[in-house]
Write an enzyme that holds these catalytic residues in place. Structure first.
Site, PDB file in Angstrom:
ATOM      1  NE  ARG A 194      20.397  50.213  74.902  1.00  0.00           N
ATOM      2  CZ  ARG A 194      20.320  51.519  75.354  1.00  0.00           C
ATOM      3  NH1 ARG A 194      22.309  52.045  75.901  1.00  0.00           N
ATOM      4  NH2 ARG A 194      20.206  52.655  76.082  1.00  0.00           N
ATOM      5  CG  ASP A 287       7.982  52.112  79.268  1.00  0.00           C
ATOM      6  OD1 ASP A 287       7.302  53.037  79.278  1.00  0.00           O
ATOM      7  OD2 ASP A 287       7.706  51.422  77.867  1.00  0.00           O
TER       8      ASP A 287
END
Length: 497
Positions: A194, A287
């Site tokens: 990222r 999640d």
């Protein structure tokens, strides 16, 4: 649909009945998740909890809980209009000069939108109406939600993290979850590929031992938030894209303690740094897969300053087994992806990321097949063209007579047009979501492509099946007498009911 900031957007939602104010006291520990989950599953409104138990700051949830509100956040009236956003992005990724006067006229709206790209820098901003530093910094005063019973601690979910690598002019904006571990400390869970993590890696190489500046905006305007999760071209900043969506230039302000620029109208801004080598175990957390993930080490973000608006609003969400807010975002952004893919692969008719596949782990593509092996080329293209599909584990390719969004059609194609040995592609040792506990190694696993297209010469030597087609004349005759037959109308013709 123009708006200036989050509060402006909430006012628009309220006028349209898309915002519900909750005045009863509700606990950020588990209770807000329960209410938000029920509301989202029912297609309900955004929620503003005005009296969180134990806190004086309201909490906004379910902001992007329907595709319509995602479209509104991107400046559009409905989800279908998001295709136009995708066309604009496709144009910006590979701009072409006008081919003549008519083409220039057709492209004028795109050129006009580009005028909103530059950011507007302010000296003072609403997000700095209150400034806390030193001992006054206390993250526990923010009503950070704890979403699931076995979550390790309260978790910031919609933090817009702003970073800049060494020798770079452009900042990176990313959404990374952040675990609360102290009154001024959070764990920054960013994955190694990222933008924020890459900026940090480059900083460590260029400035060994020096602190890495980080700022996190909470409660930014929807266009800026959505810009951080959309496939923006590398040459275009998220702030510039937000300006395109909003129809006005994005206003930013320099942080109090570092040179990073944050959205001027954000509700709250956390400023601080990451000390090289300062790591902590993060998780477990429930999640978007519907499971608790494993514990892993990530950098610690030390907060030195909190700046905020008067009467600040904390923006939050929960993640769990779909449908959740990320899944809804995926459904809406799917419409943005289609024109971008079609620009690169014109043979693509449709592209669909089923929300039950955790929004990105499975893709169905329909194409106008032109040659043997075409489906495999498209698979490879999907996996490699946009980084958003780096973690897509399964790609199913079908012909254009199949509806990519209808499982009945897709399963029919898989079971009638595929030979498992010939038409399955397996690729090993590829990047996989770190939250995917099914992969043999964290962050590394395999991918599968399914060629569910009709086979061409060279792909098979057998006579291929011909789909059954009804006789249109017979269909028309039966249409004419169908009501009179009254088969499905309790024995009564349509005219007698």
């Amino acid at each position: 649909m123009k708006y200036h900031d989050l509060r402006d957007f909430l006012a628009l939602l309220e006028k349209q009945g898309e915002l519900k104010r909750i005045t009863l006291p509700v606990d950020p520990y588990l209770e807000m998740t329960e209410i938000a989950d029920r509301t989202l599953r029912a297609g309900g409104p955004a929620l503003l909890f005005e009296n969180p138990k134990g806190y004086s700051m309201p909490v906004l949830c379910n902001l992007f809980g329907t595709p319509k509100r995602v479209a509104m956040g991107m400046g559009q009236e409905d989800v279908s209009a998001l295709r136009e956003v995708g066309k604009l992005l496709a144009f910006l990724k590979e701009p072409e000069p006008p081919k003549g006067f008519r083409d220039l006229f057709d492209k004028l709206p795109q050129f006009k939108q580009v005028l909103n790209m530059p950011t507007k820098r302010l000296r003072g901003a609403p997000c700095q109406q209150k400034i806390l530093e030193g001992d006054a910094v206390d993250l526990t005063r923010i009503p950070i939600m704890q979403c699931w019973p076995e979550d390790a601690a309260p978790l910031i979910t919609w933090g817009l993290t702003v970073t800049r690598g060494p020798h770079k002019e452009r900042q990176n904006l990313g959404i990374y979850r952040q675990q609360l571990i102290g009154k001024n400390k959070l764990i920054m869970r960013w994955l190694s590929h990222r933008g924020g993590a890459l900026d940090f890696q480059e900083w460590c190489a260029a400035h060994p031992g020096e602190r890495f500046p980080v700022s996190v905006a909470l409660g930014a305007d929807p266009a800026t938030i959505l810009g951080a999760v959309t496939p923006v071209p590398d040459t275009l900043s998220e702030y510039a894209f937000a300006g395109l969506l909003r129809g006005t230039k994005t206003e930013v302000v320099k942080c109090i303690s570092n040179d990073l620029e944050v959205p001027a109208s954000a509700e709250i801004v956390l400023e601080g740094y990451i000390e090289q080598g300062d790591m902590a175990p993060e998780g477990p957390y429930g999640d978007h897969t519907g499971y608790y993930n494993e514990i892993d080490n990530f950098p610690v973000f030390t907060v030195t300053h909190i700046t905020q608006r008067d009467d600040a609003i904390y923006h939050s969400t929960y993640t769990g087994r779909p449908p959740d807010e990320p899944a809804v975002l995926g459904v809406a952004l799917n419409e943005v992806f289609v024109p971008i893919l079609q620009k690169q692969f014109p043979e693509i008719v449709d592209f669909y990321l089923p929300p039950e596949g955790c929004s990105y782990r499975l893709a169905v593509v329909t194409i106008k097949k032109q040659y043997a092996g075409h489906a495999k080329r498209v698979m490879m293209g999907v996996w490699s063209f946009l980084r958003q599909f780096m973690y897509t584990k399964f790609v199913i390719v079908c012909d254009d007579d199949v509806n990519a969004r209808d499982w009945n059609d897709v399963i029919w194609a898989i079971t009638t047009r595929m030979d498992p040995a010939r038409d399955t592609v397996l690729v090993e040792n590829t990047p996989i979501d770190y939250l995917d506990f099914a992969s043999p190694v964290s962050g590394l696993g395999s991918k599968m492509g399914l060629d569910a297209t009709n086979k061409w010469p060279g792909e098979t030597s057998r006579e291929w099946g011909r789909p059954i087609q009804k006789d249109p004349e017979v269909t028309a005759r039966i249409d004419a007498i169908w009501d009179e037959l009254a088969i499905l109308n309790d024995g009564k013709p349509e005219s007698d009911r």
